[in-house]
Design an enzyme around this catalytic site. Structure first.
Site, short mmCIF file in Angstrom:
data_model
loop_
_atom_site.label_atom_id
_atom_site.label_comp_id
_atom_site.label_asym_id
_atom_site.label_seq_id
_atom_site.Cartn_x
_atom_site.Cartn_y
_atom_site.Cartn_z
N HIS A 165 30.09 32.43 41.78
CA HIS A 165 30.94 33.59 41.46
C HIS A 165 30.23 34.63 40.61
O HIS A 165 30.82 35.65 40.27
CB HIS A 165 32.22 33.12 40.75
CG HIS A 165 33.15 32.37 41.65
ND1 HIS A 165 34.29 32.92 42.16
CD2 HIS A 165 33.07 31.12 42.15
CE1 HIS A 165 34.89 32.03 42.94
NE2 HIS A 165 34.17 30.93 42.94
N ASP A 366 27.91 42.21 37.04
CA ASP A 366 29.12 41.42 37.32
C ASP A 366 29.00 40.90 38.74
O ASP A 366 28.66 41.66 39.65
CB ASP A 366 30.35 42.34 37.19
CG ASP A 366 31.59 41.57 36.79
OD1 ASP A 366 31.71 40.39 37.16
OD2 ASP A 366 32.44 42.15 36.10
P1 ADP Z 1 35.62 37.68 35.35
O1 ADP Z 1 35.78 36.71 36.45
O2 ADP Z 1 34.22 37.85 34.86
O3 ADP Z 1 36.57 37.50 34.24
P2 ADP Z 1 36.92 39.55 37.18
O4 ADP Z 1 37.16 41.01 37.04
O5 ADP Z 1 36.37 39.14 38.50
O6 ADP Z 1 35.98 39.13 35.98
O7 ADP Z 1 38.26 38.75 36.99
C1 ADP Z 1 39.02 38.87 35.82
C2 ADP Z 1 40.43 38.36 36.11
O8 ADP Z 1 41.08 38.12 34.87
C3 ADP Z 1 41.27 39.34 36.89
O9 ADP Z 1 42.04 38.65 37.84
C4 ADP Z 1 42.13 40.00 35.82
O10 ADP Z 1 43.41 40.37 36.29
C5 ADP Z 1 42.25 38.90 34.78
N1 ADP Z 1 42.33 39.51 33.43
C6 ADP Z 1 41.37 40.21 32.81
N2 ADP Z 1 41.79 40.62 31.60
C7 ADP Z 1 43.02 40.17 31.45
C8 ADP Z 1 44.00 40.25 30.41
N3 ADP Z 1 43.77 40.87 29.25
N4 ADP Z 1 45.16 39.63 30.62
C9 ADP Z 1 45.39 38.99 31.78
N5 ADP Z 1 44.53 38.88 32.78
C10 ADP Z 1 43.36 39.45 32.62
C1 G6P Z 2 34.12 33.93 35.22
C2 G6P Z 2 33.40 32.71 35.76
C3 G6P Z 2 34.38 31.56 35.94
C4 G6P Z 2 35.12 31.30 34.64
C5 G6P Z 2 35.78 32.58 34.14
C6 G6P Z 2 36.47 32.40 32.80
O1 G6P Z 2 35.04 34.36 36.16
O2 G6P Z 2 32.76 33.06 36.99
O3 G6P Z 2 33.70 30.39 36.34
O4 G6P Z 2 36.11 30.30 34.82
O5 G6P Z 2 34.81 33.59 34.01
O6 G6P Z 2 35.59 31.85 31.87
P1 G6P Z 2 35.83 30.44 31.16
O7 G6P Z 2 34.55 30.14 30.47
O8 G6P Z 2 36.97 30.69 30.23
O9 G6P Z 2 36.19 29.44 32.20
#
Ligand code: ADP
Ligand code: G6P
Length: 467
Positions: A165, A366
């Site tokens: 991912h 990202d």
């Molecule tokens: P990452 O996987 O690195 O966190 P992504 O943008 O792919 O980045 O996914 C982030 C996910 O977490 C999204 O589905 C988003 O809606 C959720 N998210 C991010 N910030 C918040 C927040 N403050 N509250 C709730 N959900 C959140």
């Molecule tokens: C990214 C990573 C996931 C991970 C998520 C939240 O989306 O690709 O593997 O689960 O961040 O991070 P955390 O360390 O809280 O699982």
């Protein structure tokens, strides 16, 4: 009946303790929010870490385990020591910065490799105990890079998929990892390896050629006579959730007439480019006095990996910056940066996506960034502008966004101004392009495509000879 066994470090729900009670909440992050929907539709079992159950009393623990079972999840519990060394020190202290090209974040003494191996072996044993012939195993992400190889040893005939991912870095960067060959061999235990973009797949292929000497033929490798396929499967989102009507919440945000809302929604992570983004907003305020009092930046940061030092440092620096910018740019009645350090329910995020004039998604790297896609899907009104980093995997599929280099703060400030000044016709035509693709290539299609390609791999078939 054959089942899908999904395996990831974190389960789609996380258990925490509050006043002795167990609280089960949806996990944050792209992997969990993305895969949750397809998993619910499957007949599968999700194997992973449920959060820290050690602070729960017997009754609370039993009720948490029952709830996890009802959700078809199987917890792999980790001790405090395992968590510290495998998750904090190695997966998030070493692999995360290397795979995101942030080499100055790697500690001089990077510990945790041995424990990383042991915890991957613990997951392998948990999966093997559940496995029944005919099941499909789908392993996810950088915390479990060794797991496909370990499963291949335990279950030579199993159908195993792996999806990364996060970015797979250029082989010049990847080869800095002292354990690089073991990591590649671990991944190559899978029959199919998926990445978010073709460039990550190419980086992986060149690392394999350079470090292990296996030459791929198109998207296929011959690993000791076994066929391993690898290619890009860009992940989508659960569009039904983000296009749905939502009830206004108690805390609805309504921009004042004539006010432009700039929105940032991220896990608080140093890859997300939050500081440079805030700096770009300040530049806009400096260059455009006409926008003072009419521009509000709402930055929502969900707490993440709070025990990892680099995350603690980054949080402090973000918060100092918010204070400094507000100190310089506030009036008696207004502060331009509105910062919240907490998670939000999905319905409220959707409301915010809909209220924003401009969404700022500016990570320095990202894997994909699902927030960018969620924003486009949520804009059922066809309006709103997306400013998107060219270093997010999503950029390859979202050419209608205003694409920026997140290291160029002036360039970002110009893009924000362009977004604010953009005529409605242009906003709508760009948004139409973004939405068409996001709605078409949703997460269910992503799952179907990956699993269809995995089913296509003939197990045990001899691979093409390497030229
Ligand atoms: P990452 O996987 O690195 O966190 P992504 O943008 O792919 O980045 O996914 C982030 C996910 O977490 C999204 O589905 C988003 O809606 C959720 N998210 C991010 N910030 C918040 C927040 N403050 N509250 C709730 N959900 C959140
Ligand atoms: C990214 C990573 C996931 C991970 C998520 C939240 O989306 O690709 O593997 O689960 O961040 O991070 P955390 O360390 O809280 O699982």
């Amino acid at each position: 009946m054959s089942r899908l066994l999904v395996v990831s470090n974190r389960l789609p729900v996380t258990v925490s303790a509050a006043q002795g009670e167990a609280i089960v909440t949806p996990s944050m992050g792209g992997l969990s929010t993305g895969l949750r929907g397809p998993f619910e539709r499957s007949q599968g079992l999700w194997i992973g870490w449920p959060g820290d159950l050690s602070k729960l009393g017997d009754a609370a623990r039993a009720s948490a385990l029952k709830e996890l079972q009802a959700l078809r999840t199987l917890p792999v519990e980790l001790t405090a020591d395992e968590l510290r060394q495998y998750y904090e020190e190695f997966a998030n202290g070493v692999l995360w910065p290397v795979f995101h090209y942030l080499l100055d974040r790697i500690p001089v003494h990077s510990g945790g490799w041995e424990m990383y191996r042991r915890v991957n072996a613990k997951f392998a044993a948990a999966v093997a105990a559940q496995y029944r012939p005919g099941d499909t195993i789908w392993v996810h992400d950088y915390q479990l890079l060794l797991l496909p190889g370990m499963l291949r040893e335990l279950l030579p005939d199993a159908r195993i998929g792996f999806f990364l991912h996060i970015p797979f870095p250029a082989s010049e960067v990847f080869r800095m990892l002292p354990w690089r060959e073991d990591v590649l061999r671990g991944m190559l235990g899978a029959d199919l390896i998926g990445f978010h973009t073709p460039s990550y797949a190419r980086n992986f292929a060149s690392a394999v050629v350079r470090l292990l000497g296996h030459e791929p033929v198109v998207d296929e490798l011959n690993v000791a006579g076994r066929k391993v396929r690898f290619r890009a499967f860009p992940m989508g989102i659960d569009t039904e959730t983000f296009t749905a009507e939502v009830e206004p919440s108690d805390e609805s945000f309504r921009p004042r007439p004539g006010e432009h809302l700039l929105l940032g929604v991220d896990r608080l992570d140093y890859t997300k480019g939050i500081r440079r983004r805030l700096s770009a907003v300040e530049r806009v305020l400096q260059r455009r006095p006409d926008l003072r009092g009419k521009l509000r930046m709402l930055q929502i940061a969900v707490p993440s990996r709070e025990k990892v030092t680099a995350y603690q440092d980054y949080r402090r620096r973000v918060e100092e910056m918010v204070g400094a910018i507000n100190g310089r740019c506030s009036s008696l009645t207004d502060a331009p940066i509105h910062y919240m350090y907490r998670g939000f329910p999905q319905e409220q995020l959707i409301e915010l996506y809909r209220a924003a004039s401009v969404m700022l998604v500016t990570p320095t790297r990202d894997g994909m960034n699902l927030v960018a896609k969620e924003f486009a899907a949520a804009r059922t009104d066809g309006d709103g502008v997306l400013v998107l980093s060219e270093f997010a995997g999503a950029a390859e599929e979202m050419p209608e966004a205003l694409q920026v280099n997140p290291f160029d703060v002036d360039g970002m400030a110009q893009a924000i101004e362009q977004a604010i000044d953009m005529a409605e016709g242009e906003r709508r035509s760009r948004m139409a392009g973004l939405r068409a693709r996001v709605l078409r290539f949703d997460v269910h299609k992503w799952t179907e495509d990956f699993l269809a390609a995995l089913t296509d791999v003939e197990l045990g078939a001899p691979a093409l000879p390497t030229p």
